[in-house]
Write a protein that holds these residues in place. Structure first.
Motif, mmCIF file in Angstrom:
data_model
loop_
_atom_site.group_PDB
_atom_site.id
_atom_site.type_symbol
_atom_site.label_atom_id
_atom_site.label_comp_id
_atom_site.label_asym_id
_atom_site.label_seq_id
_atom_site.Cartn_x
_atom_site.Cartn_y
_atom_site.Cartn_z
ATOM 1 N N ARG A 217 0.835 -1.209 0.000
ATOM 2 C CA ARG A 217 0.000 0.000 0.000
ATOM 3 C C ARG A 217 0.867 1.256 0.000
ATOM 4 O O ARG A 217 0.538 2.247 -0.676
ATOM 5 C CB ARG A 217 -0.964 -0.017 1.192
ATOM 6 C CG ARG A 217 -2.038 -1.084 1.081
ATOM 7 C CD ARG A 217 -2.986 -1.069 2.262
ATOM 8 N NE ARG A 217 -3.932 0.035 2.180
ATOM 9 C CZ ARG A 217 -5.148 -0.032 1.631
ATOM 10 N NH1 ARG A 217 -5.568 -1.164 1.084
ATOM 11 N NH2 ARG A 217 -5.944 1.006 1.616
ATOM 12 N N ILE A 218 1.953 1.232 0.750
ATOM 13 C CA ILE A 218 2.867 2.388 0.753
ATOM 14 C C ILE A 218 3.462 2.588 -0.641
ATOM 15 O O ILE A 218 3.546 3.720 -1.153
ATOM 16 C CB ILE A 218 3.985 2.193 1.801
ATOM 17 C CG1 ILE A 218 3.413 2.297 3.220
ATOM 18 C CG2 ILE A 218 5.089 3.233 1.619
ATOM 19 C CD1 ILE A 218 4.415 1.992 4.313
ATOM 20 N N LYS A 219 3.856 1.498 -1.283
ATOM 21 C CA LYS A 219 4.457 1.570 -2.617
ATOM 22 C C LYS A 219 3.491 2.157 -3.635
ATOM 23 O O LYS A 219 3.883 2.914 -4.541
ATOM 24 C CB LYS A 219 4.891 0.170 -3.052
ATOM 25 C CG LYS A 219 5.669 0.145 -4.360
ATOM 26 C CD LYS A 219 6.141 -1.272 -4.674
ATOM 27 C CE LYS A 219 6.945 -1.306 -5.975
ATOM 28 N NZ LYS A 219 7.429 -2.683 -6.277
ATOM 29 N N LYS A 220 2.199 1.853 -3.480
ATOM 30 C CA LYS A 220 1.187 2.351 -4.418
ATOM 31 C C LYS A 220 0.639 3.730 -4.033
ATOM 32 O O LYS A 220 -0.212 4.277 -4.727
ATOM 33 C CB LYS A 220 0.027 1.357 -4.514
ATOM 34 C CG LYS A 220 0.365 0.082 -5.274
ATOM 35 C CD LYS A 220 -0.844 -0.815 -5.376
ATOM 36 C CE LYS A 220 -0.545 -2.033 -6.263
ATOM 37 N NZ LYS A 220 -0.378 -1.648 -7.684
ATOM 38 N N GLY A 221 1.130 4.274 -2.895
ATOM 39 C CA GLY A 221 0.642 5.582 -2.448
ATOM 40 C C GLY A 221 -0.732 5.527 -1.832
ATOM 41 O O GLY A 221 -1.427 6.558 -1.755
ATOM 42 N N MET A 222 -1.144 4.359 -1.388
ATOM 43 C CA MET A 222 -2.459 4.200 -0.770
ATOM 44 C C MET A 222 -2.344 4.422 0.736
ATOM 45 O O MET A 222 -1.339 4.032 1.349
ATOM 46 C CB MET A 222 -2.999 2.787 -1.022
ATOM 47 C CG MET A 222 -3.197 2.434 -2.480
ATOM 48 S SD MET A 222 -3.583 0.654 -2.695
ATOM 49 C CE MET A 222 -5.176 0.541 -1.860
ATOM 50 N N TYR A 257 -4.351 10.101 6.954
ATOM 51 C CA TYR A 257 -3.029 10.433 6.417
ATOM 52 C C TYR A 257 -2.385 9.215 5.761
ATOM 53 O O TYR A 257 -2.510 8.095 6.249
ATOM 54 C CB TYR A 257 -2.110 10.937 7.534
ATOM 55 C CG TYR A 257 -2.604 12.193 8.208
ATOM 56 C CD1 TYR A 257 -2.448 13.437 7.605
ATOM 57 C CD2 TYR A 257 -3.255 12.129 9.441
ATOM 58 C CE1 TYR A 257 -2.901 14.591 8.222
ATOM 59 C CE2 TYR A 257 -3.714 13.283 10.060
ATOM 60 C CZ TYR A 257 -3.539 14.508 9.447
ATOM 61 O OH TYR A 257 -4.003 15.649 10.061
ATOM 62 N N LYS A 258 -1.687 9.457 4.672
ATOM 63 C CA LYS A 258 -0.948 8.406 3.996
ATOM 64 C C LYS A 258 0.377 8.140 4.711
ATOM 65 O O LYS A 258 0.860 8.961 5.475
ATOM 66 C CB LYS A 258 -0.669 8.799 2.537
ATOM 67 C CG LYS A 258 -1.910 8.863 1.660
ATOM 68 C CD LYS A 258 -1.523 9.213 0.231
ATOM 69 C CE LYS A 258 -2.754 9.272 -0.674
ATOM 70 N NZ LYS A 258 -2.394 9.587 -2.080
ATOM 71 N N GLY A 259 0.953 6.989 4.401
ATOM 72 C CA GLY A 259 2.254 6.649 4.972
ATOM 73 C C GLY A 259 2.147 6.083 6.373
ATOM 74 O O GLY A 259 1.053 5.824 6.893
#
Length: 312
Positions: A217-222, A257-259
């Motif tokens: 999910r982090i890699k895809k910006g989710m 928030y993302k990340g």
């Protein structure tokens, strides 16, 4: 001849009286406690300090104790509240330090851990938190989830110093073995991911799979959108509701928030750390708890929605 016999008879009587007095003296009962504090210093100082604290010991006892051995300083386990004098002195010379067992459960937050051990060890939770904040390398998860044995009577600063030293040693050992080095910035990220895995996985077998979802999910910006990230601090055991997700504006809200969150959310185990370092190689993006209490993993949002309906 008469004088010689008289002197010998007198000496024998004196010896007999001495033996009787010694037996009487050493067999006297002493009131004590199962656990007592032995001060540092010479045997003379130990006897003196115990006498000042109300123990019925005398200067004679330092000679007996010198013969039995040097007592260990600190809190020691005597094991009884009433002993004869010689048994008390023997116990004093041979007793081992009294130890307390404390356990940090994987996933628990430092705040609740400190409240628990403060109650168990009769310490101040706020002082424990103060010394942790002052000396820990990480805002959370700086203490490795494990069982520790600590001396009875340890104070807040000593306890935190011990726990942090033991935990840092564990972190360094794992990191050195895998990376060949121990970098605190890198390790903060590992602990943060591991703490989410610890909260989300139903068992150790799922940990690498949950880890893969986090990385994917982090890699895809989710956004991670994981409830466990909201179980930080005092919210460790609070059920995450839709209202909580809407109202929590902290960086720990991974729906907002993302990340990754800014820091770990709880203590981590060895299995969670390894899963954070070595995620399973999958294309999973979602997981949902099923009726068996484990999780169904999928890469498809449509399948994920079906899993949600099945769980309901």
């Amino acid at each position: 001849m008469f004088r010689k016999n008289f002197i010998m008879s007198l000496m024998e009587n004196i010896l007999i009286l001495f033996i009787i007095a010694s037996v009487f003296y050493t067999s006297q009962s002493l009131q004590t406690q199962k656990t007592i504090y032995v001060p540092q210093g010479s045997i003379t100082n130990i006897i003196s300090q115990l006498h000042k604290k109300g123990y019925e010991v005398s200067p004679i006892d330092r000679y007996i104790l010198s013969f039995l051995g040097q007592p260990q300083s600190g809190w020691v386990d005597i094991g009884a509240e009433k002993l004869n004098r010689v048994d008390f002195l023997y116990k004093l010379a041979t007793a081992k330090a009294k130890m307390e067992e404390i356990t940090l459960i994987p996933g628990e937050t430092a705040l609740l851990f400190f409240e628990d051990i403060a109650s168990t060890l009769d310490l101040d939770a706020s002082r424990l938190q103060h010394y942790y904040d002052q000396h820990a390398d990480y805002p959370e998860a700086g203490i490795y989830a494990d069982t520790y044995y600590v001396p009875f009577g340890i104070n807040e600063e000593q306890l935190i110093a011990f726990l942090l030293k033991e935990s840092t040693g564990q972190f360094q050992k794992i990191s050195q073995k895998i990376y060949g080095t121990y970098d605190k910035k890198q390790w903060l990220r590992i602990l943060t991911i591991a703490s989410i895995i610890q909260k989300e996985a139903a068992n150790t077998e799922e940990m690498p799979l949950v880890s893969s979802v986090i990385y994917n999910r982090i890699k895809k910006g989710m956004p991670l959108q994981m409830d466990g990230t909201l179980n930080y601090g005092k919210y460790s055991h609070i059920k995450v509701t839709p209202e909580r997700i809407r109202n929590d504006k902290s960086r720990f809200n991974t729906y907002r928030y993302k990340g990754l969150p800014p820091s770990p959310i709880g203590a981590v185990s060895f299995d969670a750390i390894i899963a954070a370092i070595k995620p399973a190689q999958t294309d999973y993006l979602y997981f949902m708890k099923n009726r068996q209490g484990t999780h169904d993993f999928t890469k498809s949002y449509r399948t994920h929605r079906r899993n949600i309906q099945k769980a309901r």
